[in-house]
Design an enzyme around this catalytic site. Structure first.
Site, PDB file in Angstrom:
ATOM      1  N   GLY B  40     -22.070  15.550  17.689  1.00 54.48           N
ATOM      2  CA  GLY B  40     -22.213  16.372  16.496  1.00 54.48           C
ATOM      3  C   GLY B  40     -22.443  17.844  16.771  1.00 54.48           C
ATOM      4  CB  CYS B 249      -3.329  -0.170  -4.457  1.00 55.65           C
ATOM      5  SG  CYS B 249      -1.685   0.363  -3.927  1.00 55.65           S
ATOM      6  CB  CYS B 252      -0.907  -3.117  -1.440  1.00 58.58           C
ATOM      7  SG  CYS B 252      -2.487  -2.234  -1.376  1.00 58.58           S
ATOM      8  CB  CYS B 274      -3.043   2.796  -0.692  1.00 63.14           C
ATOM      9  SG  CYS B 274      -3.667   1.148  -1.017  1.00 63.14           S
ATOM     10  CB  CYS B 280      -0.241   1.060   0.898  1.00 61.86           C
ATOM     11  SG  CYS B 280       0.181   0.508  -0.763  1.00 61.86           S
TER      12      CYS B 280
HETATM   13 ZN    ZN Z   1      -1.909  -0.026  -1.661  1.00 60.21          ZN
END
Ligand code: ZN
Lengths: 201, 306
Positions: B40, B249, B252, B274, B280
């Site tokens: 970080g 979605c 999908c 997506c 997807c």
């Molecule tokens: Zn999707």
């Protein structure tokens, strides 16, 4: 003695400086990302004795004219100095306290870790990286490591280290984010020990 | 015993393998190692000019160029998609300067360069995720000068950041920030996750893969090692939450992925799909699974995990 004759005495570097360094770097990156695991280099290099393949590969991958290097007595030989100068162009120092990279083959004669550069509070990256060549990465006292890069814990058995080295390292951990980063080498294998790793010994 | 440098890595076009010269790569590689050693923390590096316009992820490209080799398969995503101009340009660049094999599948990729998303598909050990970072400093706006923010990081004085977030709570009743939501890494360094949606923040925590961040304009490199704590800042009475959608979605049916709203016609028709096109497509069965990536980093031989 001609320059050509002198150069022919110098050990070779990587066969393919570009692709061999890339390949070695990925191994080194994995070592730092997954501390305590043993990673083995897939390409060989014939460095000057007593450098093992992994020590030589680390030098060729990480050192150049920008890195101040300190050599422990056992590796401060003419052959190694010539090789480092020729292939890496690194300046050398006799004072380990100012080194950016310290290369050690006899871990018993390493100065106290507390004397190496641990970086500045606002620039903790300006710290020493130690390359410590050991007799074995698998045949030593059991230690238990945990921290970033380690799922749960891992138990490396690095040989040839003194208990004092672990005690000193424990003290440097209190300086975090300052600290020391170490690579242990043996044969063509490397184990990484970044400053974040907690070691029970 | 001196051997001539092999010629196959110096292209006839006059640049080195992966474009950067070896000196620059070594400098970036050393910075990457220190970045992993101090999770970080932003390591300064001497960024180079790249043959791509500013804002095209020159920091990420320099990181990728310093790690990538002939054995890699590179995936590049921009906002989750592989087929945007930015992603295509970067992929083409690495094909040209390093003859790198590219892929659109997370499962096949060894190096993934990204802008604005973390893939939905879980990453595995040994994979490298390179984030393009326009602005690496999470404290900008709080500490106007770089020298001040370096001091705040040095002494972990992050109270002002908490105050800024809490001003949101006081004004809106919740933390309004959706992108570039600051995280605490390894319990010590405050870090900008780059402009990913906060939806992706939880994926950074305890990820088996190596996460590297490059900012070319600000000349900073930072990293999150695998299996590292990455905590999004929050408050006891306002815990961190990711975005949720009522919809699934449209392609999908995923009810757990990050969704983009798409306008379908000029009469206000719209749908949600997506943002991650590879994920997807995989769910729709458009891609037969062909993962060849091993389940552990190349070269791992030992190590007793307990
Ligand atoms: Zn999707």
């Amino acid at each position: 003695m001609t320059v050509v004759a002198a150069m022919s005495d110098i050990h070779s570097g990587f066969r393919d400086p570009v692709l061999d360094s890339q390949d070695a770097f990925r191994t080194v990156l994995s070592c730092n990302a997954y501390p305590g695991r043993t990673f083995t280099l897939s390409r060989s290099v014939d460095g000057p004795s007593p450098f093992c393949i992994a020590t030589a590969a680390l030098c060729l991958t990480l050192l150049d004219f920008e890195t101040l290097v300190w050599l422990e007595d056992e590796v401060r030989t003419d052959k190694i100095v010539d090789w480092l100068t020729f292939h890496c162009g690194s300046p050398l120092t006799k004072d380990h306290r100012e080194a950016q990279f310290a290369i050690v083959a006899n871990a018993q004669s390493i100065p106290s870790l507390l004397e190496f550069r641990t970086g500045e509070i606002e620039s903790p990256e300006l710290s020493s990286t130690l390359i410590v060549q050991v007799p074995s990465l698998v045949d030593g006292p059991v230690t238990r490591w945990s921290g970033p890069g380690i799922r749960d814990s891992i138990c490396p058995r690095i040989g040839g280290l003194s208990a004092q080295l672990w005690l000193d390292r424990e003290m440097t951990r209190e300086l975090y984010p300052r600290g020391l980063d170490v690579f242990f080498t043996s044969g063509s294998s490397i184990v990484g020990l970044p400053r974040t790793t907690n070691v029970e010994f | 015993m001196i051997q001539v440098m092999s010629s196959n890595t110096e292209t006839s076009k006059g640049y080195n393998f992966a474009y950067l010269d070896e000196q620059t790569k070594r400098m970036i590689r050393r910075a990457l190692l220190k970045a992993l050693s101090i999770p970080g923390y932003q390591v300064p590096f001497g960024a180079r000019e790249m043959p791509l316009p500013c804002g095209w992820g020159t920091g990420g490209i320099q990181v990728t160029a310093s790690v990538i080799g002939p054995a890699d398969r590179l995936k590049v995503i921009d906002q989750g998609a592989d087929d945007t101009t930015n992603a295509i340009s970067i992929r083409r660049f690495f094909k040209k300067v390093a003859q790198i094999v590219t892929t659109e599948k997370v499962d096949e990729a060894t190096v993934i360069q990204t802008r604005h998303r973390v893939p939905e598909t879980a990453l595995i050990e040994g994979q490298i995720l390179v984030y393009q970072v326009p602005q690496p400093e999470p404290l900008r706006g709080i500490a106007p000068r770089q020298i001040e923010s370096r001091k705040l990081h040095a002494y972990a004085e992050y109270g002002a950041m908490q105050v800024t977030l809490y001003e949101d709570v006081a004004r809106f009743g919740y933390i309004a920030r959706i992108y570039e939501y600051p995280v605490m890494v390894n319990g010590r360094h405050l870090m900008s996750p780059s402009p990913i949606p906060k939806f992706d923040n939880p994926k950074m925590q305890n990820n088996p893969a190596i996460q590297l961040f490059g900012s070319g304009t600000e000349k900073r490199i930072y990293a999150v090692p695998p299996y590292t704590s990455v905590r999004s800042l929050d408050f006891d009475d306002h815990p961190f939450e990711v975005q949720k959608w009522k919809q699934s979605c449209a392609f999908c049916g995923s009810g757990t992925s990050y969704l983009d709203e798409v306008i379908t016609d000029d009469r206000g028709g719209r749908m949600f799909v997506c943002s991650d096109t590879d994920y997807c497509a995989k769910r729709r069965g458009a891609q037969p699974g062909t993962s060849e990536v091993a389940g552990s980093p190349a070269g791992a031989t030992a190590g007793s995990s307990s």
